[in-house]
Design a protein around this motif. Structure first.
Motif, mmCIF file in Angstrom:
data_model
loop_
_atom_site.group_PDB
_atom_site.id
_atom_site.type_symbol
_atom_site.label_atom_id
_atom_site.label_comp_id
_atom_site.label_asym_id
_atom_site.label_seq_id
_atom_site.Cartn_x
_atom_site.Cartn_y
_atom_site.Cartn_z
ATOM 1 N N UNK A 3 0.984 -1.196 -0.001
ATOM 2 C CA UNK A 3 -0.017 -0.142 0.234
ATOM 3 C C UNK A 3 0.844 1.151 0.164
ATOM 4 N N UNK A 4 0.531 2.322 -0.712
ATOM 5 C CA UNK A 4 1.217 3.630 -0.817
ATOM 6 C C UNK A 4 0.379 4.611 -1.050
ATOM 7 N N UNK A 19 -2.317 4.038 -4.083
ATOM 8 C CA UNK A 19 -2.557 2.602 -4.698
ATOM 9 C C UNK A 19 -2.454 1.518 -3.607
ATOM 10 N N UNK A 20 -2.964 0.527 -4.241
ATOM 11 C CA UNK A 20 -2.831 -0.885 -3.236
ATOM 12 C C UNK A 20 -2.706 -1.914 -4.334
ATOM 13 N N UNK A 21 -1.373 -2.619 -4.075
ATOM 14 C CA UNK A 21 -1.014 -3.812 -5.029
ATOM 15 C C UNK A 21 -1.120 -4.892 -4.246
ATOM 16 N N UNK A 41 -5.095 -1.744 -7.368
ATOM 17 C CA UNK A 41 -6.309 -0.810 -7.678
ATOM 18 C C UNK A 41 -5.710 0.525 -7.407
ATOM 19 N N UNK A 42 -5.761 1.351 -8.205
ATOM 20 C CA UNK A 42 -5.366 2.989 -8.230
ATOM 21 C C UNK A 42 -6.668 3.797 -7.585
ATOM 22 N N UNK A 43 -6.361 3.997 -6.404
ATOM 23 C CA UNK A 43 -7.499 4.617 -5.452
ATOM 24 C C UNK A 43 -7.665 6.032 -6.000
#
Length: 929
Positions: free
Chosen positions: A825-826, A842-844, A863-865
């Motif tokens: 997560x970033x 984003x969450x990978x 997913x690109x939040x």
């Protein structure tokens, strides 16, 4: 009856009335040898000896009429009189003497009995029988030795129900054959084997009738061979009428047919040749075939493998498309044990899109160079050479159509480093290193290189230190050293790479520095250090700036030539370490919490070096103004400052740990866990500045949770000054402007979490890194969050599958389904100019689950939040078919390429020796205009 008559009766021949001839003597000697061998087994069994030499002429011989061999009247042949007439004269015999029946020691045993039949001239060994003769060993249920024909027969035992047991096992050297029965001749060393089973280099062979001609050639009739574990019930096998088998060398067959699950298939070959060797050998690498809409039919990853030596190999691979596109690759691995190992990969692709003459026709050339070299640390402790190179076309991984590059299409940075370091032992110690580096941005296609970087240093010297004992006080701790750094820096673009124009803008320089420092204790608890540093910088590129009145522009000219400038500074710091402990009690779950603080105050003075600055006049509508500049502007090591600074730095480091009671009741010691691995605050105050004296406060920290499986790192920037209406920083505190004490101008948080079903049972859930080596070598991630590199026919990428095959699944139902998940997560926040936005969020995630011992499913996605979109997604499916592998992957790109999906299907034999027997099909990405 005298002794000589007894011998003739026992041997069953009539005593001649005339003098012995050569023929009589030879017949007598042959029969005596055969009889002595037979009687030797009787004597051995009566004395329970299992490892005796072949009997000599002194062995006792029983009378012929005695049937009970346990009560025989023993007569020694050695005691028999030998007359002149019976003297052996074979030394002068012109007839060639027949080789003895046995020439080596015989070891034998049997559980039930050993029986000797003199009439049949045979020896019977029954139940768990074994014979060892030289390098030959036979184990069987029953063994029959025919010493008349010099043959041995071994077979199975049959019980009352008709079931067979104790199949023969024939071993000679490293060869092992497991037949139903076997006949072996000691003279010719030929064997006839019925329903034999053997294994060579992972290939299992079974033949109805097998004839062993000698130690190196075996013929089979009605044979089959496979790599399946169970030769009796294999998943597949190749059926052949005739097979020639040369151990450790080759298998040659006539017409062969592939049989799967005992069902013949139309797949066949007129002949087959399989090399067998324990060493690596050269050979053809069969390609994969498929079709792509923009390039036509293709052959991919085919070529030839050269086993050059035990230390070096080479694989030449290529791709070809019917529209004219092609690709070439060279893969090399080298290694010398205890010295070094490495690999070199050269790749080139010529891609043609559409057809020549069409409006959408285009062509492009791509290349990539990868080199990895690692030296063993023990090879030479005083020198070391290493290399990690990944350079080439900026769009190589994005435009390459080779299946290996799927997981690296998200990479936007290529980097390389080649370095050599040398240490000269002595007092003081001298270190030297030479490094070449390269960084390349695939989006901007800008390349930065240093060719090379030279670094040297002389270790610290303490001129006032005592010859013995520790150093104490401010004088004894005074030390100095010398450092030098030289660079030749090049900035270019992808289009000029490896062309002479790339060197036009190269800049070079060298910097020398001599730091002088000391440290000592103050009041026993405070550590005070003071230092000063002198630096001299050499450059070969400077500038000259002037104002052109004709064009009304400022012109900057590059000047070639040697120039130098010198700077110096002063530093001092004072710090200590504070410990705080709060005990809750040993009977509590949390027994104690410890807080460690490391406050520090530093002071730095940087003088102004105005003498290195010049001025030029600028004439405009407002009149003439003087502009200041330095000719060292844009230098490789920066430029001297013309501003005096007197700065005080303040920092505080924190670490918080706890002692908790262990869940293991047998463990008497508490367990230490980390609450905050680090939490740091830092800022600075410039006494010499006219305004904005306080620097923004930097906050960063990190911690680990869930048995160190989750890593969390964060940082933030807090600015104490306010903004005006134009979003420009002003010399006024934010709290005085109606805001908070600090203004958050930027923040970042990252989290990585990896766990599996073993995480809850105390197992090790680390990911097998062998499947991502290809991604790492290409500059990718050390995980599979962007997917895995895929070429299922390339066994180098699937080594971990071998370990899974070695693990035999339990026949009992296992309710624990193996699975693993990796999360990343970033989030980044920006508020420098009141934009108040999350710049990236984003969450990978990536995961694998074994639905059954043979089925596994995997996914890599994200997913690109911020933009509310799914990132590149890869679905993976694997089926372990015991002797075969079946794989399928489906990749969905992100963004505008989302409809340009790709897939890859593969099924092939798992064993590396038959890896070319495969079928794969794939859909390549289409070109997007």
């Amino acid at each position: 009856m005298n002794c000589s008559q007894k011998i003739y009766v026992i041997l069953g021949i009539q005593k001649p009335s005339h003098t012995f001839t050569k023929i009589h003597r030879k017949a007598l000697r042959t029969n005596i040898t055969q009889l002595l061998f037979a009687l030797s087994f009787t004597v051995f069994m009566n004395t329970f000896s299992f490892a005796q030499d072949i009997p000599k002429p002194s062995v006792t011989v029983p009378p012929q009429k005695t049937k009970d061999t346990s009560k025989v009247d023993l007569v020694k042949i050695a005691d028999l009189p030998i007359t002149e007439k019976t003297q052996d004269t074979t030394a002068q015999d012109s007839i060639k003497v027949k080789q003895e029946f046995l020439t080596d020691k015989v070891d034998y045993k049997a559980t039930d009995y050993v029986s000797i039949n003199q009439k049949e001239e045979k020896i019977y060994l029954f139940n768990e029988a074994q014979i060892i003769y030289g390098d030959l060993q036979i184990n069987a249920g029953i063994i029959v030795i025919d010493y008349k024909k010099n043959e041995v027969y071994a077979g199975r035992l049959k019980d009352s129900l008709g079931n067979y047991s104790q199949h023969p096992v024939f071993k000679q050297g490293s060869q092992v054959v497991e037949p139903d029965s076997i006949r072996f001749n000691f003279d010719t060393e030929k064997a006839l084997v019925f329903n034999s089973r053997t294994e060579q280099n992972g290939i299992k062979l079974k033949g109805d009738i097998t004839k062993k001609v000698n130690d190196s050639v075996v013929f089979m009739s009605g044979g089959r061979f496979t790599t399946a574990e169970d030769i009796e019930n294999p998943e597949y096998y190749w059926q052949a009428r005739k097979i020639k088998f040369v151990p450790k060398k080759k298998i040659v067959t006539g017409p062969v047919n592939l049989v799967i699950a005992d069902v013949p298939t139309p797949v066949g070959l007129p002949f087959a040749f399989f090399p067998l060797t324990e060493k690596q050998t050269s050979g053809v690498i069969l390609p994969s075939f498929g079709e792509q809409s923009s390039r036509g039919y293709f052959l991919q990853n085919g070529g030839y493998y050269f086993a050059v030596s035990d230390y070096f190999d080479l694989a030449i691979l290529g791709d070809y498309y019917t529209n004219g596109s092609y690709g070439l690759r060279s893969e090399t691995n080298y290694a010398i044990r205890y010295k070094f190992r490495g690999s070199l990969s050269l790749r080139y692709e010529k891609n043609l899109n559409s057809e020549r003459g069409f409006p959408d026709f285009s062509e492009s050339s791509l290349y990539n160079i990868r080199w990895s070299h690692n030296q063993d640390a023990k090879a030479n402790p005083n020198s070391r050479f290493s290399a990690s190179v990944n350079l080439g076309s900026s769009q190589y991984y994005q435009q390459s159509v080779n299946q290996l590059n799927v997981s690296n299409r998200q990479n936007n940075t290529l980097s390389s480093s080649v370095s050599y370091s040398k240490t000269f032992q002595g007092e003081p110690q001298v270190n030297m290193s030479l490094t070449a580096t390269h960084t390349q941005n695939s989006n901007t296609e800008v390349i930065n290189m240093t060719l090379p970087t030279l670094q040297g240093s002389v270790s610290r010297m303490f001129p006032f230190a005592p010859k013995g004992g520790s150093k104490k006080g401010i004088i004894q701790n005074i030390n100095l050293q010398y450092n030098v750094r030289g660079e030749n820096r090049i900035t270019t673009t992808d289009s000029l790479f490896f062309k002479k124009e790339m060197f036009d803008d190269a800049v070079a320089g060298m910097q020398h520095s001599i730091p002088l420092s000391t440290n000592f204790k103050v009041l026993n608890y405070l550590s005070l250090s003071a230092s000063t540093s002198f630096q001299e910088t050499w450059v070969l590129n400077t500038i000259n700036r002037r104002f052109d009145t004709i064009t009304d522009t400022v012109i900057t000219e590059d000047v070639k030539g040697f120039e130098a400038f010198r700077t110096y500074n002063f530093n001092a710091s004072l710090g200590t370490t504070l410990y705080g402990m709060y005990n809750f009690g040993k009977d509590k779950k949390i027994q104690a919490i410890r807080h460690v603080m490391r406050p520090s105050i530093s002071y730095n003075i940087n003088p102004a070096f105005d003498k290195f600055y010049d001025t030029y006049e600028v004439i405009d509508a407002n009149g003439t103004t003087q502009e200041e500049y330095t000719k060292f502007e844009g230098g490789i090591f920066g430029a001297p400052s013309n501003r005096f600074s007197s700065t005080m730095g303040i920092s505080l480091g924190n670490n918080i740990e706890a002692k908790v009671r262990s869940k293991d009741t047998t463990d008497t010691k508490p367990k230490k866990i980390t609450i905050l691995n680090n939490l740091n605050f830092s800022t600075a105050y410039n006494f010499a500045a006219d305004s904005l004296r306080w620097s923004p406060m930097q906050v960063n920290g990190g911690t680990q949770l869930f048995n160190n499986k989750m890593n969390i790192n964060f940082n933030a920037t807090l600015d104490p000054y306010a903004l005006d209406n134009n979003n420009n920083k002003i010399d006024r505190f934010n709290i005085d402007n109606g805001g908070s004490l600090f203004r958050l101008t930027g923040a970042n948080v990252t989290m990585n979490y990896s766990f599996s079903n073993k995480s809850f049972s105390g197992g090790d859930d680390r990911q097998d890194s062998r499947s991502i080596d290809e991604s790492l070598r290409s500059g990718g991630r050390a995980d599979d969050l962007f997917g895995k590199p895929e070429d299922f026919s390339d066994r180098r990428l699937n080594d971990e599958d071998k370990d899974k095959k070695d693990e035999k699944p339990s026949e009992l139902y296992n309710y624990k389904i193996p699975w693993n998940i990796r999360l990343a997560y970033s989030a980044n926040y920006s508020n420098t100019n009141r934009q108040n936005e999350i710049s990236s969020h984003s969450l990978m995630f990536s995961g694998d689950v074994d639905l059954s011992p043979r089925w596994s499913l995997g996914i890599s996605s994200g997913y690109d939040l911020k933009n509310n979109g799914v990132t590149q997604t890869q679905l993976r499916l694997r089926r372990d078919l015991l002797s075969w592998d079946m794989n399928f992957s489906y990749t969905i790109p992100a963004g505008t390429q989302r409809n340009n999906t790709t897939w890859y299907f593969f099924i092939g034999i798992s064993s590396s020796i038959l890896k070319d027997i495969k079928y794969d099909q794939r859909k390549q990405p289409d070109r997007q205009l």
